[in-house]
Motif scaffolding. Structure first.
Motif, PDB file in Angstrom:
ATOM      1  N   VAL A 157       0.623   2.421  -8.106  1.00 30.23           N
ATOM      2  CA  VAL A 157       0.240   3.407  -7.095  1.00 30.23           C
ATOM      3  C   VAL A 157      -0.280   2.739  -5.827  1.00 30.23           C
ATOM      4  O   VAL A 157      -0.196   3.312  -4.735  1.00 30.23           O
ATOM      5  CB  VAL A 157      -0.820   4.359  -7.697  1.00 30.23           C
ATOM      6  N   LEU A 158      -0.802   1.521  -5.952  1.00 30.35           N
ATOM      7  CA  LEU A 158      -1.432   0.838  -4.819  1.00 30.35           C
ATOM      8  C   LEU A 158      -0.570   0.782  -3.556  1.00 30.35           C
ATOM      9  O   LEU A 158      -1.077   1.086  -2.462  1.00 30.35           O
ATOM     10  CB  LEU A 158      -1.832  -0.587  -5.229  1.00 30.35           C
ATOM     11  N   PRO A 159       0.712   0.402  -3.620  1.00 23.93           N
ATOM     12  CA  PRO A 159       1.495   0.329  -2.372  1.00 23.93           C
ATOM     13  C   PRO A 159       1.553   1.642  -1.608  1.00 23.93           C
ATOM     14  O   PRO A 159       1.518   1.648  -0.377  1.00 23.93           O
ATOM     15  CB  PRO A 159       2.886  -0.106  -2.860  1.00 23.93           C
ATOM     16  N   THR A 160       1.648   2.761  -2.324  1.00 20.32           N
ATOM     17  CA  THR A 160       1.688   4.070  -1.657  1.00 20.32           C
ATOM     18  C   THR A 160       0.402   4.340  -0.893  1.00 20.32           C
ATOM     19  O   THR A 160       0.418   4.713   0.285  1.00 20.32           O
ATOM     20  CB  THR A 160       1.926   5.185  -2.695  1.00 20.32           C
ATOM     21  N   ILE A 161      -0.739   4.147  -1.560  1.00 21.54           N
ATOM     22  CA  ILE A 161      -2.021   4.428  -0.924  1.00 21.54           C
ATOM     23  C   ILE A 161      -2.288   3.459   0.230  1.00 21.54           C
ATOM     24  O   ILE A 161      -2.710   3.870   1.318  1.00 21.54           O
ATOM     25  CB  ILE A 161      -3.159   4.365  -1.963  1.00 21.54           C
ATOM     26  N   ILE A 162      -2.012   2.182   0.015  1.00 19.55           N
ATOM     27  CA  ILE A 162      -2.283   1.190   1.061  1.00 19.55           C
ATOM     28  C   ILE A 162      -1.397   1.435   2.276  1.00 19.55           C
ATOM     29  O   ILE A 162      -1.873   1.455   3.420  1.00 19.55           O
ATOM     30  CB  ILE A 162      -2.071  -0.243   0.518  1.00 19.55           C
ATOM     31  N   SER A 163      -0.107   1.604   2.061  1.00 25.29           N
ATOM     32  CA  SER A 163       0.831   1.713   3.173  1.00 25.29           C
ATOM     33  C   SER A 163       0.548   2.943   4.035  1.00 25.29           C
ATOM     34  O   SER A 163       0.465   2.849   5.269  1.00 25.29           O
ATOM     35  CB  SER A 163       2.263   1.762   2.631  1.00 25.29           C
ATOM     36  N   ILE A 164       0.385   4.113   3.395  1.00 26.38           N
ATOM     37  CA  ILE A 164       0.154   5.339   4.172  1.00 26.38           C
ATOM     38  C   ILE A 164      -1.212   5.303   4.839  1.00 26.38           C
ATOM     39  O   ILE A 164      -1.355   5.669   6.018  1.00 26.38           O
ATOM     40  CB  ILE A 164       0.303   6.567   3.267  1.00 26.38           C
ATOM     41  N   SER A 165      -2.249   4.852   4.126  1.00 29.92           N
ATOM     42  CA  SER A 165      -3.588   4.801   4.714  1.00 29.92           C
ATOM     43  C   SER A 165      -3.632   3.832   5.889  1.00 29.92           C
ATOM     44  O   SER A 165      -4.261   4.121   6.923  1.00 29.92           O
ATOM     45  CB  SER A 165      -4.608   4.386   3.651  1.00 29.92           C
ATOM     46  N   GLU A 166      -2.973   2.698   5.757  1.00 32.48           N
ATOM     47  CA  GLU A 166      -2.955   1.732   6.856  1.00 32.48           C
ATOM     48  C   GLU A 166      -2.217   2.294   8.067  1.00 32.48           C
ATOM     49  O   GLU A 166      -2.648   2.101   9.217  1.00 32.48           O
ATOM     50  CB  GLU A 166      -2.290   0.433   6.376  1.00 32.48           C
ATOM     51  N   ASP A 167      -1.121   2.996   7.833  1.00 30.68           N
ATOM     52  CA  ASP A 167      -0.395   3.626   8.948  1.00 30.68           C
ATOM     53  C   ASP A 167      -1.256   4.668   9.654  1.00 30.68           C
ATOM     54  O   ASP A 167      -1.225   4.774  10.890  1.00 30.68           O
ATOM     55  CB  ASP A 167       0.894   4.272   8.437  1.00 30.68           C
ATOM     56  N   VAL A 168      -2.010   5.451   8.876  1.00 31.73           N
ATOM     57  CA  VAL A 168      -2.876   6.471   9.480  1.00 31.73           C
ATOM     58  C   VAL A 168      -3.971   5.822  10.313  1.00 31.73           C
ATOM     59  O   VAL A 168      -4.247   6.240  11.446  1.00 31.73           O
ATOM     60  CB  VAL A 168      -3.482   7.364   8.371  1.00 31.73           C
TER      61      VAL A 168
END
Length: 294
Positions: A157-168
């Motif tokens: 799950v980590l890549p999903t949370i990291i990638s979207i949160s970093e983009d935001v």
């Protein structure tokens, strides 16, 4: 004139693709609904959702309760989120506001590559390396349990949370940072009191998408969860999530039997859960876009 006709053809093509995808989704739902709802002609909804024992192949009276399967699914899912949320948000903050450009350009693709690792490989790592370690640390007879599965799914799950949160966080206006620092805030105060509140709805959407990913995971939990149909009492107990139960039993059932229909009813429950999670996350994302549109 020719360009207008070409653009119209492109619009129609994408409209056709969108409608096709929607029809496929509706078809899947109605197939699950039609097949799964036939279960309740022979099994009461109370027994199905509240029964603590699942044993359709019993020699005596079969049991159709999926409460233990739901409990196993929720334990693995929320255990994974407990691991992934703090690590994911901390990593997103580091990538967006702390890391140097060279480190960011190296770390972000590496993190996103985790999403490309087949779940069977992560499940194999859980069986061969993580489960013996968990058993040794906590003095267990077997390390194949909800905790091991939670760790494996949390990594997925980590890549999903990291990638979207970093983009935001990266999409927030630079003026937010400059104004906060100009008022005398430290960098940590700027992150904690300005950036995180502004990005909270986007981060919540990332968590919801990670939740949907965790609920639907099959192969890793099939390999590392222990596959026990008993009601779990702690994270050290083996569990069988709903996805793993479908994968194990669907190949053994007779098409059209009650067991077959009950598995599709479990699939319908999973479909509704993941659809609701994704629908809520989409609403949160759209609200974030409208709130911070610049």
């Amino acid at each position: 004139m020719k360009n207008c006709r070409r653009e119209r053809c492109i619009e129609l093509f994408f409209l056709f693709i969108s409608i096709t995808a929607l029809l496929i989704l509706i078809g899947i739902f109605f197939f699950l609904f039609y097949t799964g709802m036939q279960t309740f002609f022979e099994v009461s909804p109370a027994e199905f959702f509240l029964g603590r024992q699942w044993n359709p192949a019993a020699y005596g009276e079969p049991s159709w309760g999926i409460l233990a399967l739901i409990a196993g699914t929720l334990m693995v899912t929320f255990g994974a989120l407990l691991i992934a949320i703090p690590l994911g948000i901390a990593s997103a903050i580091y990538l967006s506001d702390i890391a140097r450009p060279g480190i960011r350009e190296t770390l972000k693709p590496a993190i996103e590559m985790i999403a490309g690792i087949p779940s069977v490989v992560l499940g194999l790592i859980g069986i061969l390396f993580l489960s013996p370690l968990i058993a040794q640390i906590f003095g267990l007879n077997s390390g194949l349990n909800a905790l091991t599965s939670s760790i494996i799914v949390g990594i997925m799950v980590l890549p999903t949370i990291i990638s979207i949160s970093e983009d935001v966080l990266t999409s927030l206006p630079q003026e937010f940072r400059e104004a906060s620092l100009a008022l005398g805030a430290t960098k940590w105060q700027m992150i904690r009191m300005t950036l995180l509140p502004a990005a909270m709805s986007g981060i919540a959407a990332a968590i919801m998408l990670g939740l949907g990913r965790a609920v639907g995971e099959t192969m890793a939990v099939l390999m590392a969860a222990g596959n026990s149909r008993a009601m779990p009492s702690s994270f050290f107990d083996p569990v069988r999530p709903m996805t793993a139960n479908i994968a194990i039993e669907i190949k053994e059932v007779v098409q059209g039997s009650l067991h077959y229909k009950a598995l599709f009813a479990i699939g319908l429950v999973l479909f509704v859960m993941t659809f609701a999670v994704n629908f809520i996350s989409d609403i949160i994302i759209q609200r974030h876009v409208r709130k911070y549109k610049w």
